[in-house]
Write a protein that holds these residues in place. Structure first.
Motif, PDB file in Angstrom:
ATOM      1  N   ILE A 109      39.365  36.240  46.510  1.00 62.35           N
ATOM      2  CA  ILE A 109      40.576  36.262  45.672  1.00 62.35           C
ATOM      3  C   ILE A 109      40.211  36.148  44.190  1.00 62.35           C
ATOM      4  N   PHE A 110      39.358  35.166  43.859  1.00 61.25           N
ATOM      5  CA  PHE A 110      39.135  34.844  42.448  1.00 61.25           C
ATOM      6  C   PHE A 110      38.140  35.780  41.749  1.00 61.25           C
ATOM      7  N   LYS A 111      37.276  36.442  42.525  1.00 61.66           N
ATOM      8  CA  LYS A 111      36.367  37.420  41.912  1.00 61.66           C
ATOM      9  C   LYS A 111      37.164  38.626  41.390  1.00 61.66           C
ATOM     10  N   PRO A 112      37.959  39.296  42.246  1.00 59.83           N
ATOM     11  CA  PRO A 112      38.731  40.428  41.700  1.00 59.83           C
ATOM     12  C   PRO A 112      39.741  40.009  40.631  1.00 59.83           C
ATOM     13  N   GLN A 113      40.254  38.799  40.726  1.00 64.80           N
ATOM     14  CA  GLN A 113      41.206  38.371  39.687  1.00 64.80           C
ATOM     15  C   GLN A 113      40.484  38.176  38.358  1.00 64.80           C
ATOM     16  N   GLY A 114      39.262  37.593  38.404  1.00 67.76           N
ATOM     17  CA  GLY A 114      38.462  37.453  37.177  1.00 67.76           C
ATOM     18  C   GLY A 114      38.157  38.823  36.588  1.00 67.76           C
ATOM     19  N   GLU A 115      37.799  39.758  37.451  1.00 71.60           N
ATOM     20  CA  GLU A 115      37.478  41.121  36.969  1.00 71.60           C
ATOM     21  C   GLU A 115      38.696  41.774  36.328  1.00 71.60           C
ATOM     22  N   ALA A 116      39.842  41.569  36.954  1.00 65.88           N
ATOM     23  CA  ALA A 116      41.066  42.177  36.412  1.00 65.88           C
ATOM     24  C   ALA A 116      41.430  41.545  35.069  1.00 65.88           C
ATOM     25  N   ILE A 117      41.278  40.228  34.973  1.00 67.52           N
ATOM     26  CA  ILE A 117      41.560  39.544  33.693  1.00 67.52           C
ATOM     27  C   ILE A 117      40.632  40.102  32.618  1.00 67.52           C
ATOM     28  N   ASN A 118      39.368  40.263  32.983  1.00 71.85           N
ATOM     29  CA  ASN A 118      38.389  40.796  32.029  1.00 71.85           C
ATOM     30  C   ASN A 118      38.804  42.186  31.533  1.00 71.85           C
ATOM     31  N   ALA A 119      39.315  42.977  32.478  1.00 72.71           N
ATOM     32  CA  ALA A 119      39.606  44.377  32.157  1.00 72.71           C
ATOM     33  C   ALA A 119      40.921  44.572  31.407  1.00 72.71           C
ATOM     34  N   VAL A 120      41.961  43.816  31.771  1.00 73.48           N
ATOM     35  CA  VAL A 120      43.289  44.205  31.267  1.00 73.48           C
ATOM     36  C   VAL A 120      44.100  43.115  30.552  1.00 73.48           C
ATOM     37  N   ALA A 121      43.621  41.851  30.594  1.00 70.76           N
ATOM     38  CA  ALA A 121      44.425  40.789  29.953  1.00 70.76           C
ATOM     39  C   ALA A 121      44.387  40.923  28.437  1.00 70.76           C
ATOM     40  N   ALA A 122      45.317  40.242  27.769  1.00 75.30           N
ATOM     41  CA  ALA A 122      45.346  40.254  26.295  1.00 75.30           C
ATOM     42  C   ALA A 122      44.140  39.480  25.752  1.00 75.30           C
ATOM     43  N   ASP A 123      43.807  39.735  24.501  1.00 75.28           N
ATOM     44  CA  ASP A 123      42.636  39.091  23.886  1.00 75.28           C
ATOM     45  C   ASP A 123      42.759  37.573  23.817  1.00 75.28           C
ATOM     46  N   ASP A 124      43.992  37.070  23.771  1.00 74.43           N
ATOM     47  CA  ASP A 124      44.152  35.611  23.653  1.00 74.43           C
ATOM     48  C   ASP A 124      44.384  34.943  25.009  1.00 74.43           C
ATOM     49  N   ILE A 125      44.040  35.631  26.118  1.00 80.35           N
ATOM     50  CA  ILE A 125      44.314  35.104  27.459  1.00 80.35           C
ATOM     51  C   ILE A 125      43.807  33.660  27.632  1.00 80.35           C
ATOM     52  N   ARG A 126      44.664  32.848  28.245  1.00 78.65           N
ATOM     53  CA  ARG A 126      44.281  31.487  28.630  1.00 78.65           C
ATOM     54  C   ARG A 126      44.588  31.340  30.116  1.00 78.65           C
ATOM     55  N   VAL A 127      43.597  30.866  30.887  1.00 73.92           N
ATOM     56  CA  VAL A 127      43.724  30.830  32.341  1.00 73.92           C
ATOM     57  C   VAL A 127      43.690  29.384  32.840  1.00 73.92           C
ATOM     58  N   LEU A 128      44.650  29.045  33.659  1.00 70.60           N
ATOM     59  CA  LEU A 128      44.616  27.752  34.369  1.00 70.60           C
ATOM     60  C   LEU A 128      44.525  28.040  35.863  1.00 70.60           C
ATOM     61  N   VAL A 129      43.497  27.516  36.523  1.00 67.09           N
ATOM     62  CA  VAL A 129      43.379  27.668  37.971  1.00 67.09           C
ATOM     63  C   VAL A 129      43.904  26.406  38.647  1.00 67.09           C
ATOM     64  N   VAL A 130      44.881  26.605  39.519  1.00 66.17           N
ATOM     65  CA  VAL A 130      45.498  25.519  40.286  1.00 66.17           C
ATOM     66  C   VAL A 130      45.024  25.583  41.740  1.00 66.17           C
ATOM     67  N   GLY A 131      44.879  26.790  42.276  1.00 62.92           N
ATOM     68  CA  GLY A 131      44.525  26.985  43.688  1.00 62.92           C
ATOM     69  C   GLY A 131      43.180  26.353  44.028  1.00 62.92           C
ATOM     70  N   ASN A 132      43.131  25.652  45.123  1.00 65.43           N
ATOM     71  CA  ASN A 132      41.916  24.914  45.510  1.00 65.43           C
ATOM     72  C   ASN A 132      40.887  25.767  46.232  1.00 65.43           C
ATOM     73  N   PRO A 133      39.594  25.381  46.151  1.00 65.09           N
ATOM     74  CA  PRO A 133      39.027  24.325  45.293  1.00 65.09           C
ATOM     75  C   PRO A 133      39.047  24.766  43.825  1.00 65.09           C
ATOM     76  N   ALA A 134      39.923  24.098  43.033  1.00 64.27           N
ATOM     77  CA  ALA A 134      40.305  24.626  41.722  1.00 64.27           C
ATOM     78  C   ALA A 134      39.112  24.810  40.776  1.00 64.27           C
ATOM     79  N   ASN A 135      38.224  23.811  40.693  1.00 59.23           N
ATOM     80  CA  ASN A 135      37.125  23.925  39.720  1.00 59.23           C
ATOM     81  C   ASN A 135      36.228  25.102  40.064  1.00 59.23           C
ATOM     82  N   THR A 136      35.918  25.241  41.346  1.00 56.23           N
ATOM     83  CA  THR A 136      34.977  26.300  41.737  1.00 56.23           C
ATOM     84  C   THR A 136      35.652  27.664  41.743  1.00 56.23           C
TER      85      THR A 136
END
Ligand SMILES: NC(=O)C1=CN([C@@H]2O[C@H](COP(=O)(O)OP(=O)(O)OC[C@H]3O[C@@H](n4cnc5c(N)ncnc54)[C@H](O)[C@@H]3O)[C@@H](O)[C@H]2O)C=CC1
Ligand SMILES: O=C([O-])CC(=O)C(=O)O
Length: 329
Positions: A109-136
């Motif tokens: 889940i988090f690998k493709p989401q990271g890739e998508a954020i890298n590709a299409v999010a705005a330059d000022d993107i701020r990400v909070l991960v809530v889904g566990n295990p949240a830190n990893t």
């Protein structure tokens, strides 16, 4: 309303935290009463219909700040132009699932989401991960977004902090308004370390005010660290409204700044401060000014706190090694 709406992407939008979170974002509690928001909801295909139902209810609130809602099952669509992303959707541990299986499922889940954020999010993107295990999960997403500054990826330990505030306030028969500088160190897990030795109650050191080391070790720390499990046991479902509330607190303080003289807790990428290996996403006491969370420096760490921080950080390093072993980072 003259301001351009801020794009807020929420994953797991049809889940229970999503249901408690979206209405508060749309009402202005995330970014403030003058900031219009456009919600971008990401769900898995079978949950799209439920997400549409939630969107209908959001419409029915006629929130003045809600500029629109988009729903998608494609991360490249949902993160397009995102300024803030709340990654709530995750694969829960189910019966018979080993820890490695859980990390692997979440890596998917988090690998493709990271890739998508890298590709299409705005330059000022701020990400909070809530889904566990949240830190990893945050670490996995961050490692797949090499063009986004690492400091823009954070993991949620604010719920642990809020739990610690309430437990301490009850013990001392004060209100949470009397408590300051009570931070969580390490992992959002049972090894986390809620730190009373730097906390203050009405300006006085919290540990000294409590003056009961046995309570701190045998009651306070385990109660805070195992509160999530206690809620599941009592409610038959994991914390949802309190988790949504903590996510609001985390992003609100990140964007709008923390109070002068106070600090809060967030999982942020370590720069090696306090002996936490650089690169791990660990909870620290942090402050925010100008839209960046920074690790509070110069706190004296005694042997008791050192051992607790080290134990939780060791668990984070184990999780990092496990996802590295699985080829997820
Ligand atoms: N960091 C913290 O303090 C806390 C973290 N949590 C965690 O938050 C997560 C969500 O909790 P709930 O909302 O109660 O769970 P839930 O199971 O009610 O909702 C999760 C939602 O995520 C969706 N989802 C799954 N994979 C997805 C994907 N690839 N993309 C988009 N959406 C996806 C599911 O369809 C579901 O609707 C869990 O991992 C839970 O353990 C919960 C409480 C506190
Ligand atoms: O274990 C869970 O799913 C819920 C959780 O993180 C918490 O309540 O702290």
């Amino acid at each position: 309303m003259t301001r351009t709406p801020v794009n807020v992407t929420v994953t797991g939008a049809a889940g229970q935290i999503g249901y408690a979170l979206l209405f508060r974002i749309a009402s202005g509690q995330l970014l403030g009463p003058d900031t219009p928001v456009r919600l971008r909801l990401l769900e898995i295909t079978p949950a799209l219909k439920a997400a549409e139902g939630t969107a209908m209810e959001l419409d029915d609130c006629a929130f003045p700040l809600l500029a629109g809602i988009d729903i998608s099952d494609d991360p490249r669509v949902a993160f397009d132009g995102a300024n803030v992303a709340l990654l709530v959707g995750a694969r829960p541990r189910t019966k018979g699932m080993e820890r490695g299986d859980l990390l692997e499922a979440n890596g998917g889940i988090f690998k493709p989401q990271g890739e998508a954020i890298n590709a299409v999010a705005a330059d000022d993107i701020r990400v909070l991960v809530v889904g566990n295990p949240a830190n990893t999960n945050a670490l996995i997403a961050q490692r797949h977004a090499p063009d986004v500054p690492a400091a823009r990826f954070t993991a949620m330990t604010r719920l642990d902090q809020n739990r610690a505030y309430s437990q301490l306030a009850k013990k001392l028969d004060v209100t949470v308004n009397d408590v300051k500088r009570l931070a969580i160190w390490g992992n959002h897990s049972a090894t986390q370390y809620p730190d009373l030795f730097h906390a203050e109650v009405n300006g006085k050191n919290a540990a000294e005010t409590v003056n009961d080391q046995k309570w701190i070790e045998a009651d306070f720390i385990p109660t805070v660290a195992k509160r999530g499990a206690a809620i599941i046991e009592a409610r038959g479902a994991s914390s949802a409204a309190s988790a949504a509330n903590a996510a609001i607190d985390h992003v609100h303080d990140w964007v709008n700044g923390t109070a002068e003289g106070d600090f809060v807790s967030a999982g942020v990428v370590s720069d090696g401060s306090y002996g936490v290996p650089a690169g791990l996403i660990s909870s620290f006491p942090v402050t925010s000014t100008g839209g960046d969370y920074e690790i509070v420096q110069g706190l004296a760490i005694d042997d008791f706190s050192r051992a607790r921080i080290d134990a939780s950080v060791a668990e984070l390093a184990e999780e990092r090694d496990a996802v590295q072993g699985l080829g997820l980072i």
